[in-house]
Design a protein around this motif. Sequence first.
Motif, mmCIF file in Angstrom:
data_model
loop_
_atom_site.group_PDB
_atom_site.id
_atom_site.type_symbol
_atom_site.label_atom_id
_atom_site.label_comp_id
_atom_site.label_asym_id
_atom_site.label_seq_id
_atom_site.Cartn_x
_atom_site.Cartn_y
_atom_site.Cartn_z
ATOM 1 N N GLY A 29 58.927 62.009 68.254
ATOM 2 C CA GLY A 29 59.120 61.193 67.066
ATOM 3 C C GLY A 29 58.068 61.456 65.998
ATOM 4 O O GLY A 29 58.388 61.544 64.805
ATOM 5 N N VAL A 30 56.827 61.584 66.414
ATOM 6 C CA VAL A 30 55.753 61.887 65.461
ATOM 7 C C VAL A 30 55.984 63.257 64.834
ATOM 8 O O VAL A 30 55.816 63.439 63.622
ATOM 9 N N TYR A 31 56.414 64.213 65.637
ATOM 10 C CA TYR A 31 56.677 65.557 65.119
ATOM 11 C C TYR A 31 57.836 65.534 64.117
ATOM 12 O O TYR A 31 57.775 66.193 63.082
ATOM 13 N N ILE A 32 58.865 64.762 64.414
ATOM 14 C CA ILE A 32 59.987 64.617 63.482
ATOM 15 C C ILE A 32 59.493 64.075 62.146
ATOM 16 O O ILE A 32 59.817 64.616 61.082
ATOM 17 N N LEU A 33 58.717 63.012 62.193
ATOM 18 C CA LEU A 33 58.209 62.415 60.956
ATOM 19 C C LEU A 33 57.334 63.387 60.180
ATOM 20 O O LEU A 33 57.413 63.462 58.947
ATOM 21 N N MET A 34 56.523 64.133 60.892
ATOM 22 C CA MET A 34 55.640 65.083 60.212
ATOM 23 C C MET A 34 56.443 66.200 59.545
ATOM 24 O O MET A 34 56.098 66.646 58.446
ATOM 25 N N LEU A 35 57.506 66.645 60.181
ATOM 26 C CA LEU A 35 58.326 67.693 59.577
ATOM 27 C C LEU A 35 59.150 67.165 58.410
ATOM 28 O O LEU A 35 59.249 67.813 57.368
ATOM 29 N N VAL A 36 59.738 66.007 58.568
ATOM 30 C CA VAL A 36 60.600 65.452 57.522
ATOM 31 C C VAL A 36 59.789 65.097 56.278
ATOM 32 O O VAL A 36 60.247 65.312 55.153
ATOM 33 N N PHE A 37 58.584 64.578 56.460
ATOM 34 C CA PHE A 37 57.753 64.197 55.321
ATOM 35 C C PHE A 37 56.807 65.307 54.877
ATOM 36 O O PHE A 37 55.855 65.060 54.150
ATOM 37 N N ASP A 38 57.062 66.534 55.308
ATOM 38 C CA ASP A 38 56.327 67.728 54.872
ATOM 39 C C ASP A 38 54.821 67.609 55.043
ATOM 40 O O ASP A 38 54.047 67.749 54.091
#
Length: 98
Positions: A29-38
């Motif tokens: 989940g943290v990785y998803i957020l980091m990728l989506v929010f650049d």
Amino acid sequence: MPYLYRTQSEGVAARVIAGIGGLFALIEGVYILMLVFDADQSNRFFTFIKGLAEPLALFFPGLFHTGNGDLDIVLNYGLAAVFWLVVTSFIARLVARY
């Protein structure tokens, strides 16, 4: 052993297994957020999370191609997070039975 005679410590292994699954899902989940929010990909925290999340994603990255990069990330890595939650909860239930 009947339920009345069980102690609280007998469910510890099941809770640890379920906790590991939750931790794996949190990393995804943290990785998803980091990728989506650049997030800055040269950051050491990003590379640390990426180093954990990529192997945990197993075969899910690249599974869906919707044409929207952010949606692909959420679907692929989100499915990996759900996978870890389901598998570890199943294993935890098996362990708790015996």
